[in-house]
Motif scaffolding. Sequence first.
Motif, PDB file in Angstrom:
ATOM      1  N   TRP A  26      61.853  42.291 -26.084  1.00 25.36           N
ATOM      2  CA  TRP A  26      63.302  42.177 -26.212  1.00 25.36           C
ATOM      3  C   TRP A  26      63.802  40.743 -26.089  1.00 25.36           C
ATOM      4  O   TRP A  26      64.801  40.378 -26.693  1.00 25.36           O
ATOM      5  CB  TRP A  26      64.019  43.033 -25.174  1.00 25.36           C
ATOM      6  N   LEU A  27      63.096  39.950 -25.273  1.00 28.94           N
ATOM      7  CA  LEU A  27      63.549  38.583 -25.048  1.00 28.94           C
ATOM      8  C   LEU A  27      62.649  37.540 -25.704  1.00 28.94           C
ATOM      9  O   LEU A  27      62.931  36.351 -25.632  1.00 28.94           O
ATOM     10  CB  LEU A  27      63.643  38.307 -23.536  1.00 28.94           C
ATOM     11  N   GLY A  28      61.564  38.007 -26.312  1.00 28.93           N
ATOM     12  CA  GLY A  28      60.671  37.089 -26.999  1.00 28.93           C
ATOM     13  C   GLY A  28      59.885  36.176 -26.083  1.00 28.93           C
ATOM     14  O   GLY A  28      59.428  35.120 -26.507  1.00 28.93           O
ATOM     15  N   ASN A  29      59.716  36.572 -24.826  1.00 28.48           N
ATOM     16  CA  ASN A  29      59.001  35.750 -23.854  1.00 28.48           C
ATOM     17  C   ASN A  29      57.791  36.529 -23.342  1.00 28.48           C
ATOM     18  O   ASN A  29      57.904  37.326 -22.421  1.00 28.48           O
ATOM     19  CB  ASN A  29      59.941  35.385 -22.701  1.00 28.48           C
ATOM     20  N   PRO A  30      56.609  36.260 -23.897  1.00 25.08           N
ATOM     21  CA  PRO A  30      55.417  37.020 -23.503  1.00 25.08           C
ATOM     22  C   PRO A  30      54.685  36.468 -22.273  1.00 25.08           C
ATOM     23  O   PRO A  30      53.600  36.936 -21.936  1.00 25.08           O
ATOM     24  CB  PRO A  30      54.527  36.900 -24.734  1.00 25.08           C
ATOM     25  N   ALA A  31      55.274  35.521 -21.568  1.00 30.57           N
ATOM     26  CA  ALA A  31      54.561  34.826 -20.498  1.00 30.57           C
ATOM     27  C   ALA A  31      54.051  35.742 -19.385  1.00 30.57           C
ATOM     28  O   ALA A  31      53.005  35.476 -18.796  1.00 30.57           O
ATOM     29  CB  ALA A  31      55.449  33.738 -19.889  1.00 30.57           C
ATOM     30  N   LEU A  32      54.766  36.805 -19.082  1.00 33.19           N
ATOM     31  CA  LEU A  32      54.347  37.668 -17.969  1.00 33.19           C
ATOM     32  C   LEU A  32      53.309  38.717 -18.349  1.00 33.19           C
ATOM     33  O   LEU A  32      52.689  39.309 -17.469  1.00 33.19           O
ATOM     34  CB  LEU A  32      55.559  38.375 -17.360  1.00 33.19           C
ATOM     35  N   VAL A  33      53.123  38.966 -19.640  1.00 34.91           N
ATOM     36  CA  VAL A  33      52.205  40.036 -20.040  1.00 34.91           C
ATOM     37  C   VAL A  33      50.754  39.757 -19.621  1.00 34.91           C
ATOM     38  O   VAL A  33      50.114  40.638 -19.027  1.00 34.91           O
ATOM     39  CB  VAL A  33      52.321  40.345 -21.543  1.00 34.91           C
ATOM     40  N   PRO A  34      50.191  38.578 -19.875  1.00 34.85           N
ATOM     41  CA  PRO A  34      48.788  38.370 -19.457  1.00 34.85           C
ATOM     42  C   PRO A  34      48.560  38.502 -17.945  1.00 34.85           C
ATOM     43  O   PRO A  34      47.652  39.235 -17.533  1.00 34.85           O
ATOM     44  CB  PRO A  34      48.463  36.970 -19.963  1.00 34.85           C
ATOM     45  N   PRO A  35      49.367  37.858 -17.087  1.00 36.38           N
ATOM     46  CA  PRO A  35      49.085  38.037 -15.656  1.00 36.38           C
ATOM     47  C   PRO A  35      49.374  39.459 -15.167  1.00 36.38           C
ATOM     48  O   PRO A  35      48.603  40.014 -14.376  1.00 36.38           O
ATOM     49  CB  PRO A  35      49.981  37.009 -14.958  1.00 36.38           C
ATOM     50  N   ALA A  36      50.463  40.060 -15.642  1.00 35.06           N
ATOM     51  CA  ALA A  36      50.776  41.433 -15.222  1.00 35.06           C
ATOM     52  C   ALA A  36      49.709  42.393 -15.732  1.00 35.06           C
ATOM     53  O   ALA A  36      49.304  43.318 -15.009  1.00 35.06           O
ATOM     54  CB  ALA A  36      52.160  41.844 -15.731  1.00 35.06           C
ATOM     55  N   GLY A  37      49.234  42.182 -16.940  1.00 36.97           N
ATOM     56  CA  GLY A  37      48.181  43.023 -17.494  1.00 36.97           C
ATOM     57  C   GLY A  37      46.875  42.881 -16.731  1.00 36.97           C
ATOM     58  O   GLY A  37      46.188  43.873 -16.455  1.00 36.97           O
ATOM     59  N   ALA A  38      46.539  41.657 -16.355  1.00 31.51           N
ATOM     60  CA  ALA A  38      45.304  41.428 -15.601  1.00 31.51           C
ATOM     61  C   ALA A  38      45.386  42.054 -14.205  1.00 31.51           C
ATOM     62  O   ALA A  38      44.434  42.681 -13.732  1.00 31.51           O
ATOM     63  CB  ALA A  38      45.024  39.931 -15.493  1.00 31.51           C
ATOM     64  N   ILE A  39      46.525  41.895 -13.556  1.00 35.51           N
ATOM     65  CA  ILE A  39      46.709  42.488 -12.227  1.00 35.51           C
ATOM     66  C   ILE A  39      46.656  44.008 -12.320  1.00 35.51           C
ATOM     67  O   ILE A  39      46.018  44.676 -11.500  1.00 35.51           O
ATOM     68  CB  ILE A  39      48.023  41.996 -11.587  1.00 35.51           C
ATOM     69  N   HIS A  40      47.321  44.558 -13.331  1.00 38.35           N
ATOM     70  CA  HIS A  40      47.287  46.008 -13.507  1.00 38.35           C
ATOM     71  C   HIS A  40      45.865  46.485 -13.816  1.00 38.35           C
ATOM     72  O   HIS A  40      45.420  47.511 -13.295  1.00 38.35           O
ATOM     73  CB  HIS A  40      48.233  46.459 -14.626  1.00 38.35           C
ATOM     74  N   GLY A  41      45.143  45.753 -14.642  1.00 35.49           N
ATOM     75  CA  GLY A  41      43.760  46.116 -14.952  1.00 35.49           C
ATOM     76  C   GLY A  41      42.888  46.133 -13.705  1.00 35.49           C
ATOM     77  O   GLY A  41      42.090  47.056 -13.499  1.00 35.49           O
ATOM     78  N   ALA A  42      43.050  45.141 -12.857  1.00 36.81           N
ATOM     79  CA  ALA A  42      42.292  45.094 -11.603  1.00 36.81           C
ATOM     80  C   ALA A  42      42.686  46.252 -10.690  1.00 36.81           C
ATOM     81  O   ALA A  42      41.827  46.872 -10.053  1.00 36.81           O
ATOM     82  CB  ALA A  42      42.510  43.759 -10.905  1.00 36.81           C
ATOM     83  N   ALA A  43      43.978  46.563 -10.649  1.00 29.03           N
ATOM     84  CA  ALA A  43      44.450  47.679  -9.816  1.00 29.03           C
ATOM     85  C   ALA A  43      43.896  48.998 -10.335  1.00 29.03           C
ATOM     86  O   ALA A  43      43.524  49.881  -9.552  1.00 29.03           O
ATOM     87  CB  ALA A  43      45.972  47.703  -9.779  1.00 29.03           C
ATOM     88  N   TRP A  44      43.826  49.142 -11.654  1.00 24.29           N
ATOM     89  CA  TRP A  44      43.307  50.389 -12.231  1.00 24.29           C
ATOM     90  C   TRP A  44      41.810  50.527 -11.925  1.00 24.29           C
ATOM     91  O   TRP A  44      41.348  51.613 -11.588  1.00 24.29           O
ATOM     92  CB  TRP A  44      43.561  50.433 -13.740  1.00 24.29           C
ATOM     93  N   LEU A  45      41.067  49.435 -12.020  1.00 26.87           N
ATOM     94  CA  LEU A  45      39.649  49.479 -11.664  1.00 26.87           C
ATOM     95  C   LEU A  45      39.468  49.797 -10.178  1.00 26.87           C
ATOM     96  O   LEU A  45      38.553  50.543  -9.798  1.00 26.87           O
ATOM     97  CB  LEU A  45      38.955  48.167 -12.029  1.00 26.87           C
ATOM     98  N   ALA A  46      40.333  49.250  -9.329  1.00 28.62           N
ATOM     99  CA  ALA A  46      40.279  49.570  -7.899  1.00 28.62           C
ATOM    100  C   ALA A  46      40.576  51.049  -7.677  1.00 28.62           C
ATOM    101  O   ALA A  46      39.971  51.697  -6.820  1.00 28.62           O
ATOM    102  CB  ALA A  46      41.261  48.700  -7.123  1.00 28.62           C
ATOM    103  N   TYR A  47      41.508  51.599  -8.459  1.00 28.63           N
ATOM    104  CA  TYR A  47      41.845  53.022  -8.378  1.00 28.63           C
ATOM    105  C   TYR A  47      40.623  53.871  -8.715  1.00 28.63           C
ATOM    106  O   TYR A  47      40.282  54.800  -7.981  1.00 28.63           O
ATOM    107  CB  TYR A  47      42.998  53.310  -9.340  1.00 28.63           C
ATOM    108  N   LEU A  48      39.956  53.536  -9.818  1.00 23.91           N
ATOM    109  CA  LEU A  48      38.754  54.289 -10.199  1.00 23.91           C
ATOM    110  C   LEU A  48      37.655  54.133  -9.159  1.00 23.91           C
ATOM    111  O   LEU A  48      36.988  55.104  -8.795  1.00 23.91           O
ATOM    112  CB  LEU A  48      38.258  53.841 -11.574  1.00 23.91           C
ATOM    113  N   GLY A  49      37.462  52.911  -8.677  1.00 25.29           N
ATOM    114  CA  GLY A  49      36.477  52.687  -7.622  1.00 25.29           C
ATOM    115  C   GLY A  49      36.828  53.442  -6.350  1.00 25.29           C
ATOM    116  O   GLY A  49      35.961  54.013  -5.687  1.00 25.29           O
TER     117      GLY A  49
END
Length: 101
Positions: A26-49
């Motif tokens: 909506w705002l054309g600013n993708p800066a937060l997607v990579p860090p938020a995605g990486a943090i979420h990915g790590a959290a999801w792996l921790a969930y599975l673990g």
Amino acid sequence: MFRTIAFVEGVTTLALFLVAMPMKYWLGNPALVPPAGAIHGAAWLAYLGGMVLLLPGQGLSAWNWTRTFLASLFPFGTFLNDAMLKKAEARIMPSGEADPA
């Protein structure tokens, strides 16, 4: 302990979907997607673990195991699944005994 991991996984999902992705699209600013995605990915792996390491012996049925896994795939799923996990936790932990984690 697993319920805490599930909460963090749920919060990171919401941060990705409700903050980072709207900023990108909506705002054309993708800066937060990579860090938020990486943090979420790590959290999801921790969930599975956490499922593998912390849930055995909790008295969960096959359906509850499946439900717990599926909860990680949908926004708000981990929050909706928390009541079931809390009941399972209460069954195995005598009342009045504090959760050490």
